[in-house]
Scaffold this motif. Sequence first.
Motif, PDB file in Angstrom:
ATOM      1  N   LYS A 256       9.888  -1.370  -9.182  1.00 11.47           N
ATOM      2  CA  LYS A 256       9.240  -2.197  -8.169  1.00 11.47           C
ATOM      3  C   LYS A 256      10.280  -3.027  -7.415  1.00 11.47           C
ATOM      4  CE  LYS A 256       5.607  -5.673  -7.894  1.00 11.47           C
ATOM      5  NZ  LYS A 256       4.701  -6.528  -8.680  1.00 11.47           N
ATOM      6  N   ASN A 257      10.227  -2.951  -6.090  1.00 17.00           N
ATOM      7  CA  ASN A 257      11.137  -3.707  -5.226  1.00 17.00           C
ATOM      8  C   ASN A 257      12.616  -3.471  -5.542  1.00 17.00           C
ATOM      9  OD1 ASN A 257       8.995  -4.900  -3.826  1.00 17.00           O
ATOM     10  ND2 ASN A 257       8.799  -6.486  -5.409  1.00 17.00           N
ATOM     11  N   GLU A 284       6.250   0.460  -6.373  1.00 18.66           N
ATOM     12  CA  GLU A 284       5.821  -0.406  -5.271  1.00 18.66           C
ATOM     13  C   GLU A 284       6.988  -1.179  -4.635  1.00 18.66           C
ATOM     14  OE1 GLU A 284       2.741  -3.106  -6.457  1.00 18.66           O
ATOM     15  OE2 GLU A 284       3.029  -4.337  -4.669  1.00 18.66           O
ATOM     16  N   GLY A 285       7.110  -1.031  -3.312  1.00 13.40           N
ATOM     17  CA  GLY A 285       8.131  -1.795  -2.586  1.00 13.40           C
ATOM     18  C   GLY A 285       9.555  -1.341  -2.860  1.00 13.40           C
ATOM     19  N   GLY A 286       9.714  -0.285  -3.634  1.00  8.97           N
ATOM     20  CA  GLY A 286      11.058   0.207  -3.939  1.00  8.97           C
ATOM     21  C   GLY A 286      11.588   1.096  -2.824  1.00  8.97           C
ATOM     22  N   GLY A 310       4.496   4.091  -5.412  1.00  9.66           N
ATOM     23  CA  GLY A 310       3.960   2.758  -5.193  1.00  9.66           C
ATOM     24  C   GLY A 310       3.685   2.466  -3.724  1.00  9.66           C
ATOM     25  N   ASP A 311       2.768   1.534  -3.484  1.00 11.10           N
ATOM     26  CA  ASP A 311       2.524   1.100  -2.110  1.00 11.10           C
ATOM     27  C   ASP A 311       3.822   0.533  -1.536  1.00 11.10           C
ATOM     28  OD1 ASP A 311      -0.056   1.781  -2.588  1.00 11.10           O
ATOM     29  OD2 ASP A 311      -0.829  -0.273  -2.726  1.00 11.10           O
ATOM     30  N   ASP A 312       3.989   0.687  -0.214  1.00 10.88           N
ATOM     31  CA  ASP A 312       5.143   0.135   0.497  1.00 10.88           C
ATOM     32  C   ASP A 312       6.490   0.680   0.013  1.00 10.88           C
ATOM     33  OD1 ASP A 312       3.699  -1.892   2.183  1.00 10.88           O
ATOM     34  OD2 ASP A 312       3.131  -2.601   0.183  1.00 10.88           O
ATOM     35  N   THR A 342       3.558   3.730   2.880  1.00 13.97           N
ATOM     36  CA  THR A 342       4.846   4.302   2.473  1.00 13.97           C
ATOM     37  C   THR A 342       5.522   4.925   3.693  1.00 13.97           C
ATOM     38  OG1 THR A 342       3.452   6.125   1.763  1.00 13.97           O
ATOM     39  CG2 THR A 342       4.403   4.760   0.040  1.00 13.97           C
ATOM     40  N   SER A 343       6.837   5.043   3.634  1.00 11.36           N
ATOM     41  CA  SER A 343       7.503   5.642   4.790  1.00 11.36           C
ATOM     42  C   SER A 343       8.742   6.416   4.377  1.00 11.36           C
ATOM     43  CB  SER A 343       7.888   4.566   5.808  1.00 11.36           C
ATOM     44  OG  SER A 343       8.910   3.754   5.296  1.00 11.36           O
TER      45      SER A 343
END
Lengths: 469, 243
Positions: A256-257, A284-286, A310-312, A342-343
């Motif tokens: 995460k992140n 998430e966020g990673g 994960g989201d984002d 996600t991108s």
Amino acid sequence: MEENKTYVQDIDRSLYDFRNEDADAYRFEDGLTEEIVLQLSEEKNDPDWMRELRLRSLKLYNEINVPDWGPSIEGLDIDHIATYVRKNTKMADNWDAVPEEIKDTFEKLGIPQAERKSLAGVGAQYDSELVYHNVRDDVAKQGVIYSDIESALRGEYAQLIRDKFMHLIPPDDHKFAALHGAVWSGGSFVYVPKGVKVDIPLQSYFRLNAKGAGQFEHTLIIVEEGADLHFIEGCSAPKYNVANLHAGCVELYVGKNARLRYSTIENWSKNMYNLNSKRAIVEEGGRIEWVSGSFGSHISYLYPMSILKGDDSQMEFTGISFAGTDQNLDTGAKVVYIGRNTSSYMNTKSISKGGGVCTFRSSVVVNRSAENSRTSVSCESLMLDDISRSDTIPAMDIRTSKADVGHEAQIGKISDEAVFYLMSRGMSEEDARALIVSGFADNVSKELPLEYAIEMNNLIRLEMKGSIG
Amino acid sequence: MNSELLTVKDLNVRVEDKEILNDVNITIGEGETHVLMGPNGTGKSTLGYALMGSPKYEITGGSIVFEGKDITGESVNERAKSGLFLSFQNPIEVPGVSLSSFIRSALEQRSGQRIKLWEFKKKLKATMELLNMDEEYADRDLNVGFSGGEKKKAEILQLLMLEPKLAILDETDSGLDVDAVKTVSAGISEYQKRCNGSLLIITHSTRILESLKVDKTHVMVDGSIVKTGGPGLVDEINEHGFV
């Protein structure tokens, strides 16, 4: 040696093409049997679960067919690949303790000069075993683990490895993942604890010296929540007239992140079958960033895959391939979207010359759950003559209407006008072409660590030499 | 007349099986500025490209002598190293190569020596100021995304940095606004002064010539020089046209 790597004009292929005699090496019979796998397992003192994984993988390997798409691997006769070749040496953490001949090899390649300058840690693998490993004290004090997989299997993180090893790339994924599961040896384990930012890169260097051999190193990297790591992987091998095989596995867990940047510059010799698997899963966020330069090998199948769980979470892939005579490089990237927002961004360049073939293969799968995701794929190809080939095979499977998808492909040649323009300022035709090619590759070399960017420019120069009529 | 720098004798040039130039004769002396005028599509640019040695232009007869040496069969870069320069009508975009690193490596290739970075940068900066070019263009990819005017200025910047003996300017003034013409024109007269450089200016307008000292004017029609005169010929053409 340093100079050879810095001054463009001085470099020559002998920098990579030297080879050492392997007369004293301990070597298995050619071919792959249960006996060999068990012998290897015993030799490595595997835990039970690992021995079972090896045997299960061997069974799968014998069941699964070779891929029926992509470049032909007929020239690779697996019955004659000695699957395990090892120098009679133990791993050292002190450069002076590494045997002279192996040390000489890595010194010629600029390691560990590189370590002294700009790296937090270095691992060097020679054929099937890691021969050198070192991590800077200040980095180790932060709790960062960087070791070979074998010791890690018996260490503090044994259970963690058991939970992650070949879980991202299971042995039944494809034939060469199964082969890897059966005979993997060497490689690196990296663990970056929660919140730790490693501000200088870790590096591993793989060198395959033995003739007609395989290298099956496993790289397992875990970057915990909020942590940050840049890992660099370099590969090379001398040229023999029989096929060599590289079927490594890279499994990356991005918390995460967290952020992980994984840079590779691959310069295998041109008899190498490079059938490598790389995969990352991002929480998430990673963010996972791949930088990939493919120059060597006879045949490559290489498509690093990212699972944006994960989201984002985000993925960025920057790649360059350079295929010359008798090279068929089938490279690209895959991304699977699961989380929302996600991108991914893929930016690749390929250069082919002298009849070389570059294929860019991308796969984007956006699951229904991945709302508001964005993807952008851009690939540019440059062909330096009329006998070379360049193909683009993009696949997109989009299962939500709430995704933003973009794809752009360009295939071009060096225009005579551009060569004339540069020559009219006093450059030779060869230099004009080399300048155009390195300009084409510029936005990729900018992504590489400085020393690798220099090496990449050297390789382009080297490849461009004698390319004029 | 000053000592001869360039002598073009009975030059015939073909492009893809089409005869473009017929028996062209031009002699340019050291430090002289010649103007080549004529209607569109008459072969003026062909002469520029052929003098520079573009492989697309086949020389079927005649000779090009530069500083007493026959360069008719020489390669493009050898001509450049001898001191010939062509300012392109449509300069080529080269992604990934910055304007300043390009000029620097061109200088190094010509001289065969490494250029001192500090001195180079100082000179580049001063020259860009003279041409009203924003400094940031030095680090931008060569001609990529430059406006028409900036591309032409970048050509003149290369001219002033490379300091050739003879510069052929192919329609350098076309597509420029009044201010840009003035700037480019100032750059060209700086070249005349600084290097005692010779010029062959290919143009079909006269705006760029207003502030320049011109020695000779040639008029080309259908691939032949039909008239050669002094600077006054420009005014004559302005009044009466080419014929």
